[in-house]
Write an enzyme that holds these catalytic residues in place. Structure first.
Site, short mmCIF file in Angstrom:
data_model
loop_
_atom_site.label_atom_id
_atom_site.label_comp_id
_atom_site.label_asym_id
_atom_site.label_seq_id
_atom_site.Cartn_x
_atom_site.Cartn_y
_atom_site.Cartn_z
CD GLU A 161 -19.83 27.89 -4.53
OE1 GLU A 161 -19.26 28.02 -3.31
OE2 GLU A 161 -20.64 26.76 -4.37
CD1 TRP A 179 -23.03 20.18 1.97
CD2 TRP A 179 -22.98 20.23 -0.50
NE1 TRP A 179 -21.72 19.93 1.43
CE2 TRP A 179 -21.74 19.95 0.01
CE3 TRP A 179 -23.33 20.21 -1.73
CZ2 TRP A 179 -20.60 19.59 -0.75
CZ3 TRP A 179 -22.38 20.05 -2.56
CH2 TRP A 179 -21.06 19.31 -2.21
CG ASP A 215 -21.86 24.95 -7.04
OD1 ASP A 215 -21.80 26.25 -6.78
OD2 ASP A 215 -21.90 24.22 -6.06
N GLY A 229 -18.22 22.65 -10.88
CA GLY A 229 -17.66 23.72 -10.26
C GLY A 229 -17.52 23.77 -8.74
N GLY A 230 -18.17 24.29 -8.05
CA GLY A 230 -18.18 24.27 -6.54
C GLY A 230 -17.01 25.37 -6.09
CD1 TRP A 231 -13.61 27.05 -1.44
CD2 TRP A 231 -15.62 28.72 -1.90
NE1 TRP A 231 -13.37 28.14 -1.09
CE2 TRP A 231 -14.36 29.12 -1.11
CE3 TRP A 231 -16.51 29.47 -1.87
CZ2 TRP A 231 -14.21 30.36 -0.48
CZ3 TRP A 231 -16.48 30.71 -1.37
CH2 TRP A 231 -15.41 31.13 -0.92
CB THR A 232 -12.05 23.43 -4.66
OG1 THR A 232 -12.34 23.32 -3.39
CG2 THR A 232 -10.73 23.44 -5.28
CE1 TYR A 271 -24.93 25.59 1.32
CE2 TYR A 271 -27.39 24.93 1.24
CZ TYR A 271 -26.07 24.91 0.81
OH TYR A 271 -25.74 24.22 -0.41
CG ASP A 320 -26.31 22.22 -10.47
OD1 ASP A 320 -27.40 23.09 -10.27
OD2 ASP A 320 -25.47 22.33 -9.67
CG ASP A 353 -14.26 -8.55 -17.39
OD1 ASP A 353 -15.00 -8.25 -16.41
OD2 ASP A 353 -14.35 -9.50 -18.28
#
Length: 609
Positions: free
Chosen positions: A383, A589, A381, A340-343, A451, A379, A313
């Site tokens: 891409e 990362w 991201d 965001g991110g790649w996907t 990277y 942030d 609870d």
């Protein structure tokens, strides 16, 4: 360059930008009023996307065009658009459509195709003659890349550049000297002194060779130059010392990596910021990524930062509550919610259509009263803006600046606004595609994803370090290095103190490799715990220890596997380089790839201290 977010519990990977220019195919003869050039615009290992461009270089219009070329056995065209493509064995012919055959003087037209295999075209002819407008049939190859320039005699207003010569089967005629990607001179020697510069300013230089048929070779690696004077030191001092790590919401599943691991590893005491990855971007808005992981999962006492089990609870559970407990123990740590991110970057196109509405939705979510005290900012991201990642964005070069401006206006000066960016330092690459310089006035810093430059997404190799600091002889794509990316951002006007160098806590590897040095062929990706071709540093350090160094990073050859990854020693080198460049710090990362005692985080901390 960044790992893709996935619903599954494994590592997820990002394909670095793979747009590698193949160069002019072999030329033939009579088309001295037109040229045909070929480029490989995408490569996914088992196939690729190619593009031919026909340009009328003459003074009068041409009414039709036909390109012919050979592919090696195993390489073929599977589909094409904007041209009629046929084949006879390994010989391929492309003819214009009814509507794109006429080209005025100076005009050009392109057509594209999807292909299978990994070969490159040869024996190209255009309208029965030379694809480069020259007089040889065929066999005049473009020149090689010139060596990366070195800088000397740097003053307030000038710099001397020198480079090693390119090679060509018919002879090199001259070199274009590029400053920030734009040509400033053409010379016949391998040196040039650039003058009229501004004191205390960052510049980036590359060179490109041209042969006697006016074919240009690949752009060289870049060198960063900071002119003296201007009231600053060389390099400029940094006002930040950011040590930032990504924590993945899905890591609590199969990886069993919890916020508490930041404490037990000692890493929490050695960082300044955490990016929590990822929130979703959908319907033009910021949205929850995984509600169960974010704020619902009940952690047991042994999993909890505080040592107290969650109850059914309590108002807030999940990772958000664990991050709140972490901040109570380490009040100096700032936490940003990364979206965001790649996907989930495909959602940014709709968001960019109404930046103010997007910023409002993000603010409402990040500042939700249930967890507003957890987060210190946002942030982004994306891409990639105005370029291709998992999907292609065409929102325009200004969209990125507009989005960041709206976020800053909404979040104000008391919150952090940061962004992860591409590290594609090639000429005309992803850094050039969006207004990162204009957007930089609104962000606290950029996390430059230095990277994933190379990896087993190119299944047959060549083997290459996935996070090279600098260029090296034989690099598959000049410009795919940390130094090139940083130099390009600085040359565009992004302050060095707003750039963070990126470190991957994982390796990329191939199998079926027969040589230990970089540049070998392979048969596919090496086996990985969560994904083929990828493995955590904590595994690789013992399963395949480093056997060599190239371009400031480590590689390892064991059995028939070849891996590249950063070690505490190479991280130390990169941190020293980052300080010499006046960068704002470093990020990585991500936490779960490190050892249980956080030795990579320790290397970043000591390297920046």
């Amino acid at each position: 360059m960044r790992f893709r977010q996935r619903a599954t519990a494994g590592l997820a990977t990002l394909l670095l930008p793979l747009a590698g220019l193949v160069g002019l195919a072999s030329p033939a003869h009579a088309a001295d009023s037109a040229t045909a050039t070929y480029s490989k615009t995408q490569d996914w290992g088992t196939g690729f996307e190619g593009k031919w461009t026909v340009k009328n270089t003459g003074a009068t219009a041409i009414s039709s065009w036909t390109i012919q070329w050979d592919f090696p056995s195993g390489t073929s065209v599977t589909s094409a658009w904007d041209a009629d493509v046929t084949s006879s064995g390994n010989h391929w012919t492309a003819k214009n459509k009814s509507w794109n055959g006429t080209l005025a003087a100076g005009a050009s037209v392109s057509f594209g195709f999807n292909g299978a295999g990994s070969g490159s075209p040869s024996n190209c002819t255009l309208n029965g003659g030379s694809c480069d407008g020259g007089t040889t049939v065929p066999g005049d190859n473009p020149p090689s890349a010139a060596g990366t320039p070195t800088a000397s005699s740097i003053t307030d207003t000038s710099v001397k550049l020198s480079w090693s010569a390119a090679t060509d089967d018919k002879g090199v005629k001259n070199y274009d000297v590029l400053r920030g990607g734009s040509k400033v001179a053409t010379v016949t020697t391998t040196s040039y002194t650039d003058t009229g510069l501004t004191a205390g300013t960052d510049y980036s230089y590359t060179v490109q060779a041209r042969d006697t048929a006016d074919q240009t070779g690949p752009v060289s690696g870049s060198v960063a130059v900071h002119t003296t004077g201007g009231g600053t030191t060389d390099p400029p001092p940094t006002g930040k010392n950011v040590k930032l790590g990504y924590f993945t919401e899905w890591g609590i599943y199969g990886r069993n990596y919890n916020v508490k691991n930041l404490v037990t590893s000692g890493s929490a005491a050695k960082i300044t910021h955490i990016n929590y990855a990822f929130g979703n971007v959908t319907n033009g808005q910021c949205a929850i990524g995984d509600s169960y992981a974010d704020y619902d999962k009940a952690f047991t006492a042994d999993q909890s930062v505080s040592g107290v089990a969650d109850t059914w609870d309590q108002p807030l559970r999940g990772n958000f509550n664990q991050l709140r407990e972490l901040k109570a123990k380490y009040p100096n740590i700032k936490i940003l919610w990364s979206f965001g991110g790649w996907t989930w970057s495909g959602g940014f196109a709709q968001a960019a259509a109404n930046p103010a509405a997007f910023a409002q939705s993000c603010y409402n979510l990040v500042e939700d009263p249930r967890w507003a005290d957890v987060f210190d900012g946002i942030d982004i991201d994306w891409e990639y803006p105005n370029a291709c990642g998992l999907s292609c964005d065409t929102s325009g070069a200004a969209a990125y600046k507009n989005l960041m401006q709206a976020l800053r206006a909404k979040f104000g000066s008391n919150n952090l606004v940061t962004a992860a960016t591409t590290a594609d330092g090639t000429s005309g690459g992803k850094i050039d595609a969006a207004d990162y310089a204009g957007a930089s006035q609104y962000v606290d810093w950029y996390n430059v994803m230095s990277y994933d430059f190379f990896g087993a997404f190119a299944a047959q190799g060549p083997t290459a370090p996935h996070s090279p600091l600098t260029s090296y002889s034989g690099i598959p794509t000049p410009g795919f290095t940390t130094a090139d990316a940083i130099a390009k951002f600085k040359s565009k006007g992004v302050p060095a103190s707003k750039l963070l160098i990126g470190i991957g806590f994982y390796g990329r590897g191939w199998t079926g490799v027969t040589q230990s040095a970089p540049g070998g062929t392979a048969t596919g990706p090496a086996a990985g715990t969560y994904e083929q071709g990828i493995e955590d540093y904590k595994v690789l350090k013992t399963s395949c220890p480093s056997t060599g160094l190239v371009a400031g990073t480590a590689y390892a050859y064991c059995g028939n596997n070849w891996w590249s990854y950063d070690t505490p020693a190479t991280i130390g080198t990169k941190m020293s380089w980052a300080k010499s460049q006046g960068l704002g710090g470093a990020f990585f990362w991500e936490f779960s790839g490190d050892t249980s005692n956080g030795e990579l985080v320790s290397a970043i901390n000591s390297g920046l201290s």
